[in-house]
Design a protein around this motif. Structure first.
Motif, mmCIF file in Angstrom:
data_model
loop_
_atom_site.group_PDB
_atom_site.id
_atom_site.type_symbol
_atom_site.label_atom_id
_atom_site.label_comp_id
_atom_site.label_asym_id
_atom_site.label_seq_id
_atom_site.Cartn_x
_atom_site.Cartn_y
_atom_site.Cartn_z
ATOM 1 N N ALA A 1 85.558 106.053 42.775
ATOM 2 C CA ALA A 1 85.007 104.764 42.383
ATOM 3 C C ALA A 1 84.368 104.810 41.002
ATOM 4 C CB ALA A 1 83.967 104.321 43.421
ATOM 5 N N ASP A 2 84.267 103.625 40.395
ATOM 6 C CA ASP A 2 83.577 103.456 39.125
ATOM 7 C C ASP A 2 82.097 103.170 39.338
ATOM 8 O OD1 ASP A 2 86.137 103.380 37.759
ATOM 9 O OD2 ASP A 2 86.357 101.379 38.615
ATOM 10 N N LEU A 3 81.757 102.766 40.558
ATOM 11 C CA LEU A 3 80.430 102.247 40.857
ATOM 12 C C LEU A 3 80.174 102.403 42.349
ATOM 13 C CD1 LEU A 3 78.014 100.175 40.169
ATOM 14 C CD2 LEU A 3 79.672 98.395 40.717
ATOM 15 N N LEU A 4 78.937 102.745 42.721
ATOM 16 C CA LEU A 4 78.528 102.722 44.129
ATOM 17 C C LEU A 4 77.629 101.510 44.342
ATOM 18 C CD1 LEU A 4 77.682 106.458 44.968
ATOM 19 C CD2 LEU A 4 79.616 105.115 45.779
ATOM 20 N N VAL A 5 77.959 100.715 45.360
ATOM 21 C CA VAL A 5 77.203 99.511 45.700
ATOM 22 C C VAL A 5 76.780 99.660 47.157
ATOM 23 C CG1 VAL A 5 77.304 97.010 45.969
ATOM 24 C CG2 VAL A 5 78.503 98.104 44.070
ATOM 25 N N MET A 6 75.471 99.611 47.408
ATOM 26 C CA MET A 6 74.978 99.864 48.763
ATOM 27 C C MET A 6 73.938 98.822 49.151
ATOM 28 S SD MET A 6 74.825 103.999 48.867
ATOM 29 C CE MET A 6 76.342 104.929 48.639
ATOM 30 N N ASP A 7 74.243 98.072 50.198
ATOM 31 C CA ASP A 7 73.373 97.001 50.671
ATOM 32 C C ASP A 7 72.516 97.530 51.818
ATOM 33 O OD1 ASP A 7 72.225 94.540 51.019
ATOM 34 O OD2 ASP A 7 74.093 93.481 51.461
ATOM 35 N N GLU A 8 71.235 97.736 51.535
ATOM 36 C CA GLU A 8 70.288 98.285 52.519
ATOM 37 C C GLU A 8 70.830 99.589 53.144
ATOM 38 O OE1 GLU A 8 67.270 97.076 53.051
ATOM 39 O OE2 GLU A 8 67.464 95.156 52.022
ATOM 40 N N ALA B 1 78.874 105.445 57.218
ATOM 41 C CA ALA B 1 79.176 104.440 56.194
ATOM 42 C C ALA B 1 78.841 104.956 54.792
ATOM 43 C CB ALA B 1 78.420 103.147 56.496
ATOM 44 N N ILE B 2 77.747 105.692 54.667
ATOM 45 C CA ILE B 2 77.373 106.252 53.365
ATOM 46 C C ILE B 2 78.394 107.283 52.905
ATOM 47 C CG2 ILE B 2 75.671 107.770 52.236
ATOM 48 C CD1 ILE B 2 73.504 106.208 53.878
ATOM 49 N N VAL B 3 78.776 108.201 53.794
ATOM 50 C CA VAL B 3 79.775 109.220 53.429
ATOM 51 C C VAL B 3 81.094 108.548 53.057
ATOM 52 C CG1 VAL B 3 81.156 111.165 54.281
ATOM 53 C CG2 VAL B 3 78.698 111.074 54.764
ATOM 54 N N ARG B 4 81.503 107.549 53.828
ATOM 55 C CA ARG B 4 82.763 106.844 53.535
ATOM 56 C C ARG B 4 82.712 106.204 52.150
ATOM 57 N NH1 ARG B 4 84.131 101.781 57.114
ATOM 58 N NH2 ARG B 4 82.368 101.092 55.885
ATOM 59 N N ALA B 5 81.602 105.554 51.800
ATOM 60 C CA ALA B 5 81.482 104.909 50.488
ATOM 61 C C ALA B 5 81.544 105.926 49.360
ATOM 62 C CB ALA B 5 80.184 104.119 50.409
ATOM 63 N N CYS B 6 80.917 107.078 49.572
ATOM 64 C CA CYS B 6 80.891 108.114 48.537
ATOM 65 C C CYS B 6 82.218 108.868 48.428
ATOM 66 C CB CYS B 6 79.757 109.095 48.811
ATOM 67 S SG CYS B 6 78.107 108.387 48.600
ATOM 68 N N ALA B 7 83.079 108.731 49.433
ATOM 69 C CA ALA B 7 84.362 109.436 49.428
ATOM 70 C C ALA B 7 85.411 108.715 48.590
ATOM 71 C CB ALA B 7 84.878 109.598 50.865
ATOM 72 N N VAL C 1 78.685 100.330 50.689
ATOM 73 C CA VAL C 1 78.048 100.276 52.002
ATOM 74 C C VAL C 1 77.605 98.831 52.174
ATOM 75 C CG1 VAL C 1 76.098 101.001 53.432
ATOM 76 C CG2 VAL C 1 77.256 102.676 51.978
ATOM 77 N N PHE C 2 78.224 98.138 53.115
ATOM 78 C CA PHE C 2 77.868 96.744 53.372
ATOM 79 C C PHE C 2 76.615 96.685 54.242
ATOM 80 C CE2 PHE C 2 82.377 96.516 52.343
ATOM 81 C CZ PHE C 2 82.425 95.423 51.500
ATOM 82 N N GLN C 3 76.023 95.502 54.323
ATOM 83 C CA GLN C 3 74.828 95.336 55.144
ATOM 84 C C GLN C 3 75.124 95.693 56.604
ATOM 85 O OE1 GLN C 3 72.880 91.377 55.296
ATOM 86 N NE2 GLN C 3 71.274 92.426 54.162
ATOM 87 N N GLU C 4 76.284 95.282 57.090
ATOM 88 C CA GLU C 4 76.755 95.740 58.400
ATOM 89 C C GLU C 4 77.718 96.893 58.122
ATOM 90 O OE1 GLU C 4 79.179 92.970 56.481
ATOM 91 O OE2 GLU C 4 77.203 92.458 57.266
ATOM 92 N N ASN C 5 77.813 97.855 58.992
ATOM 93 C CA ASN C 5 78.521 99.106 58.677
ATOM 94 C C ASN C 5 80.017 98.958 58.420
ATOM 95 O OD1 ASN C 5 76.284 100.902 58.766
ATOM 96 N ND2 ASN C 5 76.262 100.638 60.978
ATOM 97 N N ARG C 6 80.658 98.006 59.061
ATOM 98 C CA ARG C 6 82.103 97.764 58.900
ATOM 99 C C ARG C 6 82.937 99.020 59.145
ATOM 100 N NH1 ARG C 6 82.916 93.155 54.257
ATOM 101 N NH2 ARG C 6 81.209 91.848 54.965
#
Length: 193
Positions: A141-148, A132-138, A75-80
């Motif tokens: 991955a080896d790692l979850l990285v979430m900026d704010e 954006a959170i659901v997309r990142a968790c979908a 999850v980037f700082q901007e949603n992308r």
């Protein structure tokens, strides 16, 4: 798997944002990088993800990890997000094994049904953040990285998002950033000053 950030330094012109920063990220760990704006939290995440090079220091993968890079859900700082596509399409497009049905089911855990087929550009800031959170968790991955990750979320949706992230991360590490450490009791807090 262990990820070691060793003596990371990074400057932009005369502005030093990271100085001799070290961090060990173990499997199953949850780490919250905290500190004021401009202290280097996002820069460190970008270095970890290989999107930025440090001036000195290195990121090293230890243990039985067999690849030279990390596969991360981010999850980037901007949603992308792709603003012209629906929430369902934004999640389904990140991996060939994610069907529209799976994307819909996951999104329903954080969003009301009536917004799932709307163009993401029509959603509120908090709704976009949850997509954006659901997309990142979908992403496998080896790692979850979430900026704010909780920007724009009220207390109830923040709690639901935290529960969702913790379930989805499984035994993988989670690294997130936050201006404030309040409500992040599930994480080890590391301050960047």
């Amino acid at each position: 798997m262990t990820i070691e950030a060793e003596h990371i330094c990074k400057s932009f012109g005369a502005q030093e944002v990271l100085h001799d920063f070290c961090l060990s990220i173990q499997s199953e760990s949850c780490i919250a990088l905290t500190g004021p704006s401009g202290c280097g939290k996002t820069t460190f995440l970008r270095i970890l993800l290989g999107l930025e090079k440090p001036d000195s220091g290195r990121i090293q993968l230890l243990g039985d990890y067999k690849y030279a890079y990390l596969c991360a859900g981010v999850v980037f700082q901007e949603n992308r997000l792709c603003e012209q596509f629906s929430a369902v399409d934004n999640v389904a497009m990140v991996h060939k094994k994610i069907t529209r049905q799976t994307a819909r089911r996951e999104l329903q855990r954080l969003l009301p049904d009536e917004v799932l087929d709307r163009r993401v550009g029509e959603l509120s800031g908090g709704q976009k953040r949850r997509v954006a959170i659901v997309r990142a968790c979908a992403v496998p991955a080896d790692l979850l990285v979430m900026d704010e990750p909780f920007t724009g979320l009220d207390a109830q949706n923040r709690r639901k998002a935290i529960d969702y992230i913790m379930e989805k991360k499984g035994s993988n590490p989670l690294l997130l950033t936050a201006h404030e450490a309040d409500g992040l009791d599930f994480c080890r807090k590391v301050s960047i000053l």
